[in-house]
Design a protein around this motif. Structure first.
Motif, PDB file in Angstrom:
ATOM      1  N   LEU A 126       0.826  -1.208   0.000  1.00  0.00           N
ATOM      2  CA  LEU A 126       0.000   0.000   0.000  1.00  0.00           C
ATOM      3  C   LEU A 126       0.860   1.257   0.000  1.00  0.00           C
ATOM      4  O   LEU A 126       0.568   2.228  -0.707  1.00  0.00           O
ATOM      5  CB  LEU A 126      -0.936  -0.010   1.207  1.00  0.00           C
ATOM      6  CG  LEU A 126      -2.044  -1.071   1.196  1.00  0.00           C
ATOM      7  CD1 LEU A 126      -2.790  -1.074   2.522  1.00  0.00           C
ATOM      8  CD2 LEU A 126      -3.018  -0.834   0.043  1.00  0.00           C
ATOM      9  N   SER A 130       1.021   3.423  -3.624  1.00  0.00           N
ATOM     10  CA  SER A 130       0.393   4.745  -3.580  1.00  0.00           C
ATOM     11  C   SER A 130       1.404   5.820  -3.921  1.00  0.00           C
ATOM     12  O   SER A 130       1.097   6.798  -4.624  1.00  0.00           O
ATOM     13  CB  SER A 130      -0.220   4.994  -2.200  1.00  0.00           C
ATOM     14  OG  SER A 130       0.760   4.918  -1.180  1.00  0.00           O
ATOM     15  N   LEU A 347      -4.574   1.869  -8.825  1.00  0.00           N
ATOM     16  CA  LEU A 347      -5.772   2.155  -8.037  1.00  0.00           C
ATOM     17  C   LEU A 347      -6.559   0.885  -7.714  1.00  0.00           C
ATOM     18  O   LEU A 347      -6.999   0.681  -6.583  1.00  0.00           O
ATOM     19  CB  LEU A 347      -6.666   3.148  -8.779  1.00  0.00           C
ATOM     20  CG  LEU A 347      -6.141   4.572  -8.946  1.00  0.00           C
ATOM     21  CD1 LEU A 347      -7.148   5.422  -9.710  1.00  0.00           C
ATOM     22  CD2 LEU A 347      -5.837   5.202  -7.598  1.00  0.00           C
ATOM     23  N   LEU A 350      -4.610  -1.253  -5.192  1.00  0.00           N
ATOM     24  CA  LEU A 350      -4.665  -0.645  -3.861  1.00  0.00           C
ATOM     25  C   LEU A 350      -6.022  -0.890  -3.209  1.00  0.00           C
ATOM     26  O   LEU A 350      -6.109  -1.206  -2.013  1.00  0.00           O
ATOM     27  CB  LEU A 350      -4.405   0.862  -3.960  1.00  0.00           C
ATOM     28  CG  LEU A 350      -2.966   1.309  -4.227  1.00  0.00           C
ATOM     29  CD1 LEU A 350      -2.925   2.811  -4.514  1.00  0.00           C
ATOM     30  CD2 LEU A 350      -2.057   0.973  -3.059  1.00  0.00           C
ATOM     31  N   SER A 351      -7.077  -0.749  -3.990  1.00  0.00           N
ATOM     32  CA  SER A 351      -8.419  -0.984  -3.467  1.00  0.00           C
ATOM     33  C   SER A 351      -8.612  -2.441  -3.075  1.00  0.00           C
ATOM     34  O   SER A 351      -9.197  -2.756  -2.029  1.00  0.00           O
ATOM     35  CB  SER A 351      -9.462  -0.576  -4.518  1.00  0.00           C
ATOM     36  OG  SER A 351     -10.771  -0.807  -4.049  1.00  0.00           O
ATOM     37  N   SER A 354      -6.720  -3.127   0.163  1.00  0.00           N
ATOM     38  CA  SER A 354      -7.385  -2.429   1.278  1.00  0.00           C
ATOM     39  C   SER A 354      -8.649  -3.158   1.709  1.00  0.00           C
ATOM     40  O   SER A 354      -8.902  -3.349   2.908  1.00  0.00           O
ATOM     41  CB  SER A 354      -7.728  -0.992   0.868  1.00  0.00           C
ATOM     42  OG  SER A 354      -6.569  -0.266   0.541  1.00  0.00           O
ATOM     43  N   THR A 377     -13.485   2.805  -1.978  1.00  0.00           N
ATOM     44  CA  THR A 377     -12.054   2.723  -1.672  1.00  0.00           C
ATOM     45  C   THR A 377     -11.211   3.137  -2.869  1.00  0.00           C
ATOM     46  O   THR A 377     -10.171   3.800  -2.722  1.00  0.00           O
ATOM     47  CB  THR A 377     -11.683   1.291  -1.241  1.00  0.00           C
ATOM     48  OG1 THR A 377     -12.522   0.881  -0.170  1.00  0.00           O
ATOM     49  CG2 THR A 377     -10.236   1.208  -0.799  1.00  0.00           C
ATOM     50  N   TRP A 381      -8.489   6.186  -2.698  1.00  0.00           N
ATOM     51  CA  TRP A 381      -7.094   6.060  -3.107  1.00  0.00           C
ATOM     52  C   TRP A 381      -6.789   6.993  -4.280  1.00  0.00           C
ATOM     53  O   TRP A 381      -5.684   7.560  -4.365  1.00  0.00           O
ATOM     54  CB  TRP A 381      -6.769   4.617  -3.492  1.00  0.00           C
ATOM     55  CG  TRP A 381      -6.400   3.747  -2.334  1.00  0.00           C
ATOM     56  CD1 TRP A 381      -7.067   2.660  -1.869  1.00  0.00           C
ATOM     57  CD2 TRP A 381      -5.252   3.901  -1.485  1.00  0.00           C
ATOM     58  NE1 TRP A 381      -6.425   2.124  -0.779  1.00  0.00           N
ATOM     59  CE2 TRP A 381      -5.306   2.858  -0.523  1.00  0.00           C
ATOM     60  CE3 TRP A 381      -4.197   4.806  -1.446  1.00  0.00           C
ATOM     61  CZ2 TRP A 381      -4.328   2.708   0.458  1.00  0.00           C
ATOM     62  CZ3 TRP A 381      -3.222   4.669  -0.457  1.00  0.00           C
ATOM     63  CH2 TRP A 381      -3.299   3.633   0.482  1.00  0.00           C
ATOM     64  N   THR A 385      -3.819   9.746  -3.960  1.00  0.00           N
ATOM     65  CA  THR A 385      -2.660   9.775  -4.856  1.00  0.00           C
ATOM     66  C   THR A 385      -2.666  11.026  -5.720  1.00  0.00           C
ATOM     67  O   THR A 385      -1.612  11.623  -5.986  1.00  0.00           O
ATOM     68  CB  THR A 385      -2.631   8.531  -5.749  1.00  0.00           C
ATOM     69  OG1 THR A 385      -3.896   8.382  -6.421  1.00  0.00           O
ATOM     70  CG2 THR A 385      -2.367   7.273  -4.935  1.00  0.00           C
TER      71      THR A 385
END
Length: 520
Positions: A126, A130, A347, A350-351, A354, A377, A381, A385
């Motif tokens: 993460l 990011s 993205l 990352l989602s 998470s 989410t 993110w 970012t």
């Protein structure tokens, strides 16, 4: 640029938004993050390649080859370890992750080592991704602002927000199918640059006549990367094997593509195709850089347009001043596509991490709520970012190199953790965490106190230190939890694909050693 170019650019961005809206129906986590596991090998191969062919590859790598001091075709050595890495991912990691049924690959580690190992590696991911996402948007916005004749802030918002919107709407399906289009546009852009570069120079004969022969050298067997030197054969090959095995097998952004395949044979075909296609595409944009660099050295007008110390602007300036309208629009779209493909992938991954590792672990969601919070989410993110992108300018000159070094601090230990999970049953979670920490600390020590060691070596050092320390720690911390003892995995040896990739590896070495002959 004229109205035709702006129309092409606008049509592309609108098309991406429409695609996201068209694919907005998502029913559960596997729909939103894995596309329902219905993808074939071609679309996922193109998607993986698109996220690799980033702005850095499209703009900075050709500048390195053509103009940058100390540069040249040795950029190709980044590809030496890829075929071998694909064999390792195909054998030890990919099919195992796929059959585990996870959405976030770090959940796989919890099954083997426990929650702490999962949280450590997911947190690393993460943080690093990011950071990379912010720099990706910043870098492309800086380039596009001069081409589009818009402010930097406006350009950043156009590229960033449009990417967030179609990623939010369509999830993995929108990202994969948009990246198929983006990859086609980017490859087309490479060949357009090669064609018009040769045309402006006067043809292949003029290139051969004027090319700087020192830039044609690819492989250096005498450079071991331990005295401040870079791009030697051994660090690029051996370090590259560890780096790319980790990148494709233990980094959520890339691994999410292979576990989105419809079945294991498709997964193996994706890895095979990546192992075979990366080198020719890299070779093509390196040749493009060589052509434009040679043209700049022979054409004072072109060279005068490139600001001193800003060789990365070589391609954008060539596009603006030497291409016809319409073609300019297509090339600007190629640059935008290079940014969008990388940013949208960041993205979504990352989602995914998470949701799987933090949010859904603490809350019981039904499918509709899961998809809603996944989309939310993604937006969060995206906002984070994008917001950071506005402030990254003060460190932009060093941040791209820092991203690569940060990755190499962690990639070796991450790979070692997954390999231990699969191959060494005696190591439990506590011992693994100690090994993981040791590998990272040794790499950080090398970064700070032994800078003369080329950072590609960190991928190997970190992996071996992690495994050795984990084995030693397992003698002290003997597991009372038997799950590590019953975590049995059957490895799959695909002899056909392995043979193809080995032969291609030999071909790459032979071609690299004889590259000068193409310019005789």
């Amino acid at each position: 640029m004229n109205y035709l170019d702006y129309t092409i650019i606008a049509a592309y961005i609108i098309g991406m938004l429409v695609l996201g809206y068209y694919l907005k129906k998502q029913e559960n986590s596997k729909d939103y993050f894995l596309g329902g596991k219905n993808f074939g090998w071609f679309s996922l191969t193109m998607s993986a390649m698109a996220s690799q062919l980033s702005v850095i590859s499209f703009v900075s790598a050709p500048a390195f080859v053509g103009l940058r001091e100390g540069g040249g075709m040795k950029w190709l050595t980044f590809e030496l370890g890829v075929p071998i890495a694909m064999i390792l991912v195909m054998t030890f990691i990919g099919p195992i992750l796929y059959r585990s049924g996870v959405v976030s690959i770090y959940s796989f580690l919890e099954k083997r080592f426990g929650a702490s190992t999962r949280l450590i590696l997911s947190s690393v991911f993460l943080f690093s991704r990011s950071f990379a996402g912010a720099v990706t948007v910043y870098a492309v916005s800086l380039i596009l602002a001069s081409l589009l004749h818009l402010s930097f802030n406006m350009t950043l918002l156009i590229v960033g927000v449009s990417t967030i919107v179609y990623s939010f709407e369509g999830g993995m399906k929108a990202i994969v199918y948009s990246e198929v289009v983006q990859m086609i546009i980017k490859v087309t852009g490479i060949f357009i640059i090669v064609y018009f570069g040769l045309k402006n120079m006067g043809g292949w004969g003029e290139l051969i006549k004027h090319v700087d022969q020192s830039r044609l050298h690819v492989i250096d067997f005498s450079n071991f990367g331990i005295n401040g030197d870079e791009y030697g054969f051994f660090p690029m090959l051996l370090g590259g094997i560890f780096l790319y095995t980790s990148y494709y097998g233990t980094d959520q952004m890339q691994a999410q593509r292979i576990i989105s395949a419809k079945d294991v044979p498709t997964l193996k075909n994706i890895l095979l195709a990546n192992g075979l296609l990366r080198f020719p595409i890299t070779l093509s944009y390196c040749i493009g850089g060589l052509i434009l660099g040679t043209f700049a050295l022979q054409n004072q007008h072109f060279m005068s347009l490139i600001p001193a110390g800003k060789t990365d602007l070589m391609i954008p300036i060539f596009i603006e001043h030497y291409l016809p309208n319409g073609v300019i629009g297509v090339l600007v779209v190629a640059i935008i596509a290079a940014a969008m493909s990388a940013y949208s992938s960041i993205l979504n991954s990352l989602s995914a991490v998470s949701m799987e590792e933090i949010i859904s672990k603490r809350n019981g969601f039904d499918d509709s709520k899961y998809v809603f919070y996944s989309k939310l989410t993604t937006v969060i993110w995206g906002a984070a970012t994008l917001g950071f992108s506005f402030f990254v300018g003060s460190i932009a000159k060093t941040v791209i190199e820092a991203i690569n070094k940060i990755g190499s601090v962690f990639y070796g230990p991450m790979l070692a953790t997954f390999l231990v999970a699969v191959l060494i049953s005696r190591v439990n979670g506590k011992a693994m965490n100690i090994g993981l920490l040791a590998g990272v600390l040794v790499n950080m020590f090398l970064w700070i106190f032994v800078p003369q060691i080329f950072w590609f070596w960190w991928n190997i050092v970190g992996a071996f230190v992690t495994i050795i320390v984990a084995l030693l720690a397992s003698m002290v911390y003997v597991s009372t939890d038997q799950k590590n003892e019953i975590f049995k995995i059957k490895l799959e040896i695909d002899k056909r694909n392995i043979l193809i990739l080995l032969l291609f590896f030999i071909f790459i070495i032979i071609l690299s050693l004889n590259l000068r002959n193409l310019f005789q």
